[in-house]
Write a protein that holds these residues in place. Structure first.
Motif, PDB file in Angstrom:
ATOM      1  N   ASP A 396      33.822  -8.455  25.901  1.00  0.00           N
ATOM      2  CA  ASP A 396      34.020  -9.403  26.999  1.00  0.00           C
ATOM      3  C   ASP A 396      32.704  -9.818  27.655  1.00  0.00           C
ATOM      4  OD1 ASP A 396      36.706  -9.437  26.561  1.00  0.00           O
ATOM      5  OD2 ASP A 396      37.225  -8.132  28.251  1.00  0.00           O
ATOM      6  N   ASP A 397      31.715  -8.890  27.691  1.00  0.00           N
ATOM      7  CA  ASP A 397      30.450  -9.219  28.360  1.00  0.00           C
ATOM      8  C   ASP A 397      29.329  -9.516  27.386  1.00  0.00           C
ATOM      9  OD1 ASP A 397      30.032  -6.661  27.379  1.00  0.00           O
ATOM     10  OD2 ASP A 397      28.972  -5.956  29.169  1.00  0.00           O
ATOM     11  N   SER A 398      29.610  -9.550  26.089  1.00  0.00           N
ATOM     12  CA  SER A 398      28.567  -9.869  25.116  1.00  0.00           C
ATOM     13  C   SER A 398      28.075 -11.294  25.324  1.00  0.00           C
ATOM     14  CB  SER A 398      29.100  -9.729  23.689  1.00  0.00           C
ATOM     15  OG  SER A 398      29.522  -8.414  23.422  1.00  0.00           O
ATOM     16  N   ILE A 399      26.808 -11.516  25.004  1.00  0.00           N
ATOM     17  CA  ILE A 399      26.263 -12.866  25.104  1.00  0.00           C
ATOM     18  C   ILE A 399      25.549 -13.219  23.812  1.00  0.00           C
ATOM     19  CG2 ILE A 399      26.067 -12.930  27.601  1.00  0.00           C
ATOM     20  CD1 ILE A 399      23.167 -12.274  27.408  1.00  0.00           C
ATOM     21  N   ALA A 400      25.545 -14.510  23.506  1.00  0.00           N
ATOM     22  CA  ALA A 400      24.926 -14.996  22.280  1.00  0.00           C
ATOM     23  C   ALA A 400      23.989 -16.145  22.600  1.00  0.00           C
ATOM     24  CB  ALA A 400      25.994 -15.449  21.289  1.00  0.00           C
ATOM     25  N   PHE A 401      22.867 -16.169  21.901  1.00  0.00           N
ATOM     26  CA  PHE A 401      21.911 -17.256  21.968  1.00  0.00           C
ATOM     27  C   PHE A 401      21.937 -17.965  20.626  1.00  0.00           C
ATOM     28  CE2 PHE A 401      20.645 -14.395  25.252  1.00  0.00           C
ATOM     29  CZ  PHE A 401      20.028 -15.159  26.233  1.00  0.00           C
ATOM     30  N   GLY A 402      22.199 -19.258  20.646  1.00  0.00           N
ATOM     31  CA  GLY A 402      22.240 -20.024  19.412  1.00  0.00           C
ATOM     32  C   GLY A 402      21.107 -21.025  19.362  1.00  0.00           C
ATOM     33  N   GLU A 403      20.408 -21.045  18.248  1.00  0.00           N
ATOM     34  CA  GLU A 403      19.344 -22.024  18.050  1.00  0.00           C
ATOM     35  C   GLU A 403      19.430 -22.519  16.615  1.00  0.00           C
ATOM     36  OE1 GLU A 403      14.558 -22.714  18.805  1.00  0.00           O
ATOM     37  OE2 GLU A 403      15.310 -20.684  18.563  1.00  0.00           O
ATOM     38  N   LEU A 404      20.151 -23.625  16.410  1.00  0.00           N
ATOM     39  CA  LEU A 404      20.384 -24.176  15.082  1.00  0.00           C
ATOM     40  C   LEU A 404      21.037 -23.144  14.173  1.00  0.00           C
ATOM     41  CD1 LEU A 404      17.047 -26.176  14.704  1.00  0.00           C
ATOM     42  CD2 LEU A 404      19.273 -27.001  15.468  1.00  0.00           C
ATOM     43  N   GLY A 405      21.938 -22.375  14.784  1.00  0.00           N
ATOM     44  CA  GLY A 405      22.702 -21.369  14.058  1.00  0.00           C
ATOM     45  C   GLY A 405      24.087 -21.268  14.663  1.00  0.00           C
ATOM     46  N   LEU A 406      24.280 -20.320  15.568  1.00  0.00           N
ATOM     47  CA  LEU A 406      25.541 -20.194  16.290  1.00  0.00           C
ATOM     48  C   LEU A 406      25.739 -21.386  17.228  1.00  0.00           C
ATOM     49  CD1 LEU A 406      25.550 -16.421  17.323  1.00  0.00           C
ATOM     50  CD2 LEU A 406      26.984 -17.510  15.587  1.00  0.00           C
ATOM     51  N   ASP A 407      27.000 -21.766  17.447  1.00  0.00           N
ATOM     52  CA  ASP A 407      27.307 -22.770  18.459  1.00  0.00           C
ATOM     53  C   ASP A 407      28.465 -22.266  19.309  1.00  0.00           C
ATOM     54  OD1 ASP A 407      29.972 -23.890  17.443  1.00  0.00           O
ATOM     55  OD2 ASP A 407      28.698 -24.225  15.705  1.00  0.00           O
ATOM     56  N   ALA A 408      28.611 -22.874  20.492  1.00  0.00           N
ATOM     57  CA  ALA A 408      29.600 -22.401  21.461  1.00  0.00           C
ATOM     58  C   ALA A 408      31.016 -22.489  20.915  1.00  0.00           C
ATOM     59  CB  ALA A 408      29.488 -23.197  22.757  1.00  0.00           C
ATOM     60  N   GLY A 409      31.320 -23.540  20.176  1.00  0.00           N
ATOM     61  CA  GLY A 409      32.672 -23.689  19.655  1.00  0.00           C
ATOM     62  C   GLY A 409      33.082 -22.581  18.720  1.00  0.00           C
ATOM     63  N   SER A 410      32.152 -22.058  17.929  1.00  0.00           N
ATOM     64  CA  SER A 410      32.511 -21.022  16.967  1.00  0.00           C
ATOM     65  C   SER A 410      32.584 -19.636  17.589  1.00  0.00           C
ATOM     66  CB  SER A 410      31.515 -21.019  15.794  1.00  0.00           C
ATOM     67  OG  SER A 410      30.202 -20.717  16.234  1.00  0.00           O
ATOM     68  N   VAL A 411      31.747 -19.349  18.598  1.00  0.00           N
ATOM     69  CA  VAL A 411      31.761 -17.995  19.161  1.00  0.00           C
ATOM     70  C   VAL A 411      32.779 -17.825  20.283  1.00  0.00           C
ATOM     71  CG1 VAL A 411      29.360 -17.580  18.538  1.00  0.00           C
ATOM     72  CG2 VAL A 411      29.890 -18.421  20.817  1.00  0.00           C
ATOM     73  N   ARG A 412      33.364 -18.911  20.754  1.00  0.00           N
ATOM     74  CA  ARG A 412      34.471 -18.858  21.728  1.00  0.00           C
ATOM     75  C   ARG A 412      34.109 -17.976  22.938  1.00  0.00           C
ATOM     76  NH1 ARG A 412      36.781 -17.854  16.695  1.00  0.00           N
ATOM     77  NH2 ARG A 412      37.348 -15.708  17.205  1.00  0.00           N
ATOM     78  N   PRO A 413      33.218 -18.435  23.814  1.00  0.00           N
ATOM     79  CA  PRO A 413      32.754 -17.606  24.939  1.00  0.00           C
ATOM     80  C   PRO A 413      33.912 -17.091  25.790  1.00  0.00           C
ATOM     81  CG  PRO A 413      31.475 -19.628  24.772  1.00  0.00           C
ATOM     82  CD  PRO A 413      32.616 -19.774  23.825  1.00  0.00           C
ATOM     83  N   LYS A 414      33.822 -15.826  26.174  1.00  0.00           N
ATOM     84  CA  LYS A 414      34.902 -15.180  26.919  1.00  0.00           C
ATOM     85  C   LYS A 414      34.746 -15.321  28.435  1.00  0.00           C
ATOM     86  CE  LYS A 414      36.093 -11.798  23.339  1.00  0.00           C
ATOM     87  NZ  LYS A 414      35.242 -12.353  22.268  1.00  0.00           N
ATOM     88  N   GLY A 415      33.669 -15.936  28.868  1.00  0.00           N
ATOM     89  CA  GLY A 415      33.437 -16.147  30.293  1.00  0.00           C
ATOM     90  C   GLY A 415      32.204 -17.005  30.467  1.00  0.00           C
ATOM     91  N   ALA A 416      31.836 -17.243  31.716  1.00  0.00           N
ATOM     92  CA  ALA A 416      30.648 -18.046  31.995  1.00  0.00           C
ATOM     93  C   ALA A 416      29.392 -17.315  31.555  1.00  0.00           C
ATOM     94  CB  ALA A 416      30.571 -18.360  33.488  1.00  0.00           C
ATOM     95  N   ASN A 417      28.390 -18.083  31.139  1.00  0.00           N
ATOM     96  CA  ASN A 417      27.095 -17.525  30.742  1.00  0.00           C
ATOM     97  C   ASN A 417      27.223 -16.470  29.644  1.00  0.00           C
ATOM     98  OD1 ASN A 417      25.702 -19.126  32.624  1.00  0.00           O
ATOM     99  ND2 ASN A 417      26.035 -17.625  34.247  1.00  0.00           N
ATOM    100  N   ARG A 418      28.085 -16.769  28.688  1.00  0.00           N
ATOM    101  CA  ARG A 418      28.200 -15.904  27.499  1.00  0.00           C
ATOM    102  C   ARG A 418      27.568 -16.550  26.279  1.00  0.00           C
ATOM    103  NH1 ARG A 418      29.988 -13.550  31.335  1.00  0.00           N
ATOM    104  NH2 ARG A 418      31.702 -12.028  31.373  1.00  0.00           N
ATOM    105  N   PHE A 419      27.207 -17.840  26.400  1.00  0.00           N
ATOM    106  CA  PHE A 419      26.558 -18.525  25.290  1.00  0.00           C
ATOM    107  C   PHE A 419      25.463 -19.430  25.840  1.00  0.00           C
ATOM    108  CE2 PHE A 419      25.840 -22.070  22.437  1.00  0.00           C
ATOM    109  CZ  PHE A 419      25.597 -21.394  21.243  1.00  0.00           C
ATOM    110  N   PHE A 420      24.282 -19.360  25.207  1.00  0.00           N
ATOM    111  CA  PHE A 420      23.139 -20.161  25.626  1.00  0.00           C
ATOM    112  C   PHE A 420      22.591 -20.933  24.433  1.00  0.00           C
ATOM    113  CE2 PHE A 420      23.289 -16.434  28.393  1.00  0.00           C
ATOM    114  CZ  PHE A 420      23.280 -17.020  29.653  1.00  0.00           C
ATOM    115  N   SER A 421      22.329 -22.212  24.662  1.00  0.00           N
ATOM    116  CA  SER A 421      21.691 -23.070  23.669  1.00  0.00           C
ATOM    117  C   SER A 421      20.264 -23.367  24.104  1.00  0.00           C
ATOM    118  CB  SER A 421      22.449 -24.395  23.531  1.00  0.00           C
ATOM    119  OG  SER A 421      23.711 -24.213  22.948  1.00  0.00           O
TER     120      SER A 421
END
Length: 566
Positions: A396-421
């Motif tokens: 639930d509290d994991s966060i991911a940084f995507g840079e021409l790899g992961l994107d927000a749509g695929s990792v399905r963020p579980k809350g605010a500030n869980r994905f950064f581009s």
């Protein structure tokens, strides 16, 4: 504070710590002796100084400061070696400015005196590194800059610099530090002050403008909110989520730099503005430099556009022609809350729209997850499949940084500030250092950097993996290995779809083959690493990487073979 420092360098470090700076990211040179001595004496005497983090490349140092801010909302400080270090730091500092990240950027300045002063020139490089205006190379990037003239100025200058950096819109500042004044003795009769300059208070939106915005929204048939980022503290998310759900307004996170709503929020309506711009009659743009782009995504002429944020017109951007029928200046959280207060109670139209959107968003998420899960047959894998598998291991509290790899749509963020581009400045090499900075803020949180192979090489990975081992930062790095600069390829195809480059076996200036052994780079710093060629092997490899991170507290890397997308 009642401490009286011994030197200006000690005063600088003590001031930074008292103003909320926990870490001092440093890439040192011959201009650092007074800083080195202050840190050593501070450790001996128990002085309350920021913890120094030695980072062996400036890109990684500033990127770590960037990521630490995203995870905490606290100001950062970094120091590099004179003009050459500042030149390396300029690219990640451009990223920080684009993303409104408050970093106090410092650089040594070659000694001015040739002899007769303590700290005067003593090496050949002290002539070779001198510039007439060292700060000029970054003046367009920072909010404020100055060069220390006298040692006893440093407390006031550091205090002022941090207050300006943290004032909205936030951003980096610069202080040059010549060696002689930095090493000057501090006056014996001047203890440091605890009376800090405060950042500007958030501006309040104009009530009449809010009433007009509320009137337009209440009458709208097809309103939409475009939001590109939230605040690191996470205050915008619940306010915007409640407002959107109450009034049945879709929230589209166009190119999400910092995701605002959880992926399963009823009004979270994806990440592509294209399907929404044509039908919208009222568009609310929340702190978004680029809410949509391209001729096919432009709103119709009759649509009313409300832009809101600390700087809703993004005045620092020379050319930005997005319409603004209303420009509402104010803290985004406070402004959305005030707009909610100004709105009338939702009518039947809003109730019906909310129900329709909630159902459509459920179906969209379900279809996207099913498509991603089925898209990983064989080798190479679809990038969306990799993101789907990563989402499965995120807590639930994991966060991911995507840079021409992961994107927000695929990792399905579980809350605010869980994905950064990456910031829209797009200085490559941001993702891995930023993830390291976020991991430094919380070593027990699962932090993932999902980055393209080109971005990984730009990040100076030897430096990144070295500091991960040095500081005990168990980041999970996933290299999306497609052997190509795909952003360059896609841009070329978009402009010349039938050109010679499109027909070439290998498009010029895009290939990254033969690929280095990315796993060996991580293993050189005692990290755990694996190559993953086939889709069936990815879930097991991710599970083992997570085990290594949790149980062995080691960094991990997966080199994943992916297909060229788009």
């Amino acid at each position: 504070m009642t401490t009286t420092p011994k030197t200006a360098a000690e005063a600088l470090l003590l001031t930074l710590k008292s103003r909320g700076v926990d870490y001092f990211f440093a890439n040192a040179g011959t201009d650092f002796p007074a800083i080195v001595e202050a840190l050593a004496r501070g450790a001996k005497e128990g002085l309350d100084l920021p913890q120094a983090v030695t980072v062996v490349h400036e890109t990684a140092a500033i990127g770590m400061a960037h990521g630490y801010y995203l995870a905490t909302g606290r100001p950062q400080a970094a120091m590099v070696h004179v003009n050459v270090g500042l030149a390396n730091a300029l690219m990640p500092l451009i990223n920080a400015a684009s993303d409104n990240v408050p970093i106090m950027m410092m650089a040594g300045r070659t000694p001015i005196g040739e002899r007769g002063r303590f700290g005067a020139r003593s090496r050949p490089i002290h002539w070779g590194q001198e510039m007439r205006d060292q700060g000029g190379m970054l003046r367009e990037t920072v909010k404020w800059d100055y060069e220390l003239r006298y040692g006893d100025q440093v407390e006031a200058l550091a205090d002022r610099a941090l207050a300006i950096a943290m004032s909205a819109p936030r951003g980096p500042v610069y202080l040059g530090l010549p060696r002689e004044p930095l090493s000057e003795p501090w006056p014996d009769d001047r203890p440091l002050s605890d009376r800090a300059q405060q950042a500007n208070a958030a501006s309040a939106p104009d009530p009449a403008t809010l009433r007009q915005a509320a009137e337009w929204l209440a009458a709208a048939e097809h309103p939409v909110v475009f939001c590109q980022r939230g605040d690191p503290e996470g205050t915008l998310s619940p306010v915007l989520g409640e407002f959107a759900e109450r009034h049945g307004i879709p929230v589209v996170e166009s190119w999400p730099l910092r995701n605002v709503l959880a992926a399963d929020h009823p009004m979270q309506s994806g990440y592509d503005p294209g399907p929404w711009t044509g039908d919208a009659d009222v568009i609310v743009v929340v702190d978004s430099m680029v809410p949509w782009f391209g001729e096919k995504q432009w709103p119709r002429d009759q649509a009313r556009v409300i832009q809101l944020g600390a700087d809703p017109l993004f005045a620092r951007v020379p050319v930005r022609g997005f319409p603004a029928d209303l420009a509402v200046t104010g803290d985004p959280t406070a402004t959305v809350a005030a707009l909610a207060e100004a709105m009338p109670a939702p009518d039947a139209k809003a109730e019906q729209r909310r129900a329709r959107l909630a159902e459509a968003n459920r179906e969209r998420r379900k279809a996207a997850a099913e498509a991603a899960a089925q898209g990983g047959a064989g080798s190479p894998m679809a990038p969306a499949y990799v993101g789907h598998c990563v989402a499965e291991i995120m807590d639930d509290d994991s966060i991911a940084f995507g840079e021409l790899g992961l994107d927000a749509g695929s990792v399905r963020p579980k809350g605010a500030n869980r994905f950064f581009s990456p910031p829209l400045s797009a200085g490559l090499g941001w993702g891995l250092p930023a993830a390291l900075g976020a991991q430094l803020a919380d070593r027990n949180r699962l932090v993932i950097a999902g980055i393209g192979d080109g971005s990984y090489m730009f990040a100076n990975p030897v430096a990144c993996h070295q500091v991960a081992e040095q500081m005990g930062l168990p980041v999970l790095t996933i290299v999306f290995n497609n052997g190509i600069w795909n952003a360059v390829r896609r841009a070329t195809l978009a402009m010349y779809p039938d050109g010679d480059a499109a027909k070439a076996n290998v498009m010029p200036i895009t290939g990254l083959m033969p690929a280095p052994n990315y796993t060996a780079i991580c293993e050189a710093s005692r990290g755990w690493a694996r190559q993953v060629e086939h889709a069936a092997d990815l879930p097991g490899a991710l599970a083992e990487a997570k085990r290594v991170i949790r149980e062995e507290k080691r960094q991990a890397l997966l080199d994943v073979r992916v297909a060229v997308a788009g």
